[in-house]
Design a protein around this motif. Structure first.
Motif: not given
Ligand SMILES: [Zn+2]
Ligand SMILES: [Zn+2]
Ligand SMILES: [Zn+2]
Ligand SMILES: [Zn+2]
Ligand SMILES: [Zn+2]
Ligand SMILES: [Zn+2]
Length: 354
Positions: A260-262, A287-291, A344-349
């Motif tokens: 959902q964050r993509k 690049m996103c590196q969210c966990t 796009l990752c909505l958490w970290c943009k």
């Molecule tokens: Zn991210």
């Protein structure tokens, strides 16, 4: 829930009609002597800080509405307001939200299971840490904030040679999921057994199993493995080596929230919505590196803010959701091999590898 409070309750305004009550209270002469004394105390900031520790953020706002002086001392200055709400007592909002979302299975009542889901400010037996929510600043205890896996239910062992059973919930998803302790998984680490019926919750630890009332078979997953997976590189598919569904039933709730964050965006829109200034969250290539851990555990987030953030992810109006089978960006641009959509990752943009 009702606690003895150090303040007169009679004039405490309901949150609905605060504006009118404010005027009413201000012009009431009856309790003015007591109120004057209280007001005198409130203007001494040290005492106000002390008082705040025994009040919830909501109590604090009610107090601010009892007089002009109180209002001034508590609310006018943004810095002092934040300092006071940071000190205030957790008000169990998270526990109430959890109980509204989580559904205990029929096993809970069939067996002598115990549940531990108590706000830190109500718990006299355990010391529960609390911190200001990273988003709204309201002081929130560990039980009232978001966790990836809440380990809240426990079935004591029947015989000395048996092991206790554990279960709980993924984020705010309804089904009660099985959880295996490291010991049940054949590891040495032992989880403490409850003392006087009070079990220490082992949130975000151990191994996650399928929902207790789900017939679907899936392998158990290491919770540590799930929550530390680099979401900029990998999807949370779970163990599917033996040809099970993707995502596996065990990780489905995590799959949903991370997908959902993509957003798929054309290169032009991507440039517009990506945030390069967020460099500390991205790797060297942006690049996103969210966990799940960095998003929901390393940030201390209250459940109200968790729900708001989830909603704003869902409603993000640009680009298209990954699950949708579309060939156009929201701006009208057609996705082609030469103008490939970027994710796009909505958490970290930052950008998600595909
Ligand atoms: Zn991210
Ligand atoms: Zn709490
Ligand atoms: Zn919050
Ligand atoms: Zn915790
Ligand atoms: Zn576009
Ligand atoms: Zn746009």
């Amino acid at each position: 829930m009702a606690k003895k409070r150090a303040l007169p309750q009679s004039g405490s305004p309901s949150s609905k009609k605060q504006e009118t009550n404010y005027e009413a209270i201000r012009t009431t002469k009856t309790s003015s002597a007591g109120l004057d004394r209280l007001t005198g105390i409130i203007t001494q900031y040290g005492i106000l800080e002390c008082l705040a520790c025994n009040l919830t953020a909501k109590d604090l706002f009610s107090l601010a509405l009892t007089s002009r002086t109180a209002h001034q001392a508590i609310l006018t200055n943004e810095e002092s307001r934040l300092n006071l709400t940071k000190r205030s007592k957790c008000d169990s909002t998270g526990i109430r939200i959890r109980s509204k979302h989580h559904r205990k299975s029929s096993w809970f009542h069939k067996y002598p299971c115990t549940e531990y889901a108590t706000c830190g400010s109500e718990d006299k037996l355990r010391d529960v840490e609390s911190h200001p929510c990273a988003s709204c600043g309201v002081n929130t205890c560990d039980e009232c904030r978001i966790h990836c896996v809440y380990q809240s239910i426990h079935l004591p062992r029947d015989a000395p040679d048996e092991l206790p059973y554990y279960s709980g919930f993924v984020l705010l998803n309804p089904p009660e999921m099985g959880i295996l302790s490291p010991q049940q998984f054949g590891e040495d680490e032992e989880w403490e057994e409850p003392i006087n019926g009070v079990a220490k919750p082992y949130h975000d630890q151990g191994y996650l199993d399928t929902a207790l009332e789900d017939d679907e078979y899936a392998d158990v997953e290491s919770i540590e493995g799930i929550i530390t997976l680099n979401l900029g590189r990998d999807d949370i598919e779970g163990n599917h080596s033996s040809g099970w569904h993707v995502p596996s039933a065990v990780v489905r709730a995590f799959w949903d929230i991370t997908e959902q964050r993509k957003r798929l965006l054309c290169p032009t829109c991507f440039e517009k919505h990506a945030d390069e200034d967020n460099w500390h969250m991205h790797d060297d290539d942006g690049m996103c590196q969210c966990t799940l851990k960095s998003r929901f555990l390393d940030r201390w987030i209250c459940l109200k803010c968790f729900l708001e953030e989830e909603k704003s992810d869902q409603e993000f109006p640009h680009g298209v959701k990954k699950c949708q089978d579309v060939s156009n960006c929201s701006c009208g641009d057609v996705f082609t091999t030469y103008r490939c959509p970027r994710v796009l990752c909505l958490w970290c943009k930052g950008e998600v590898r595909q």
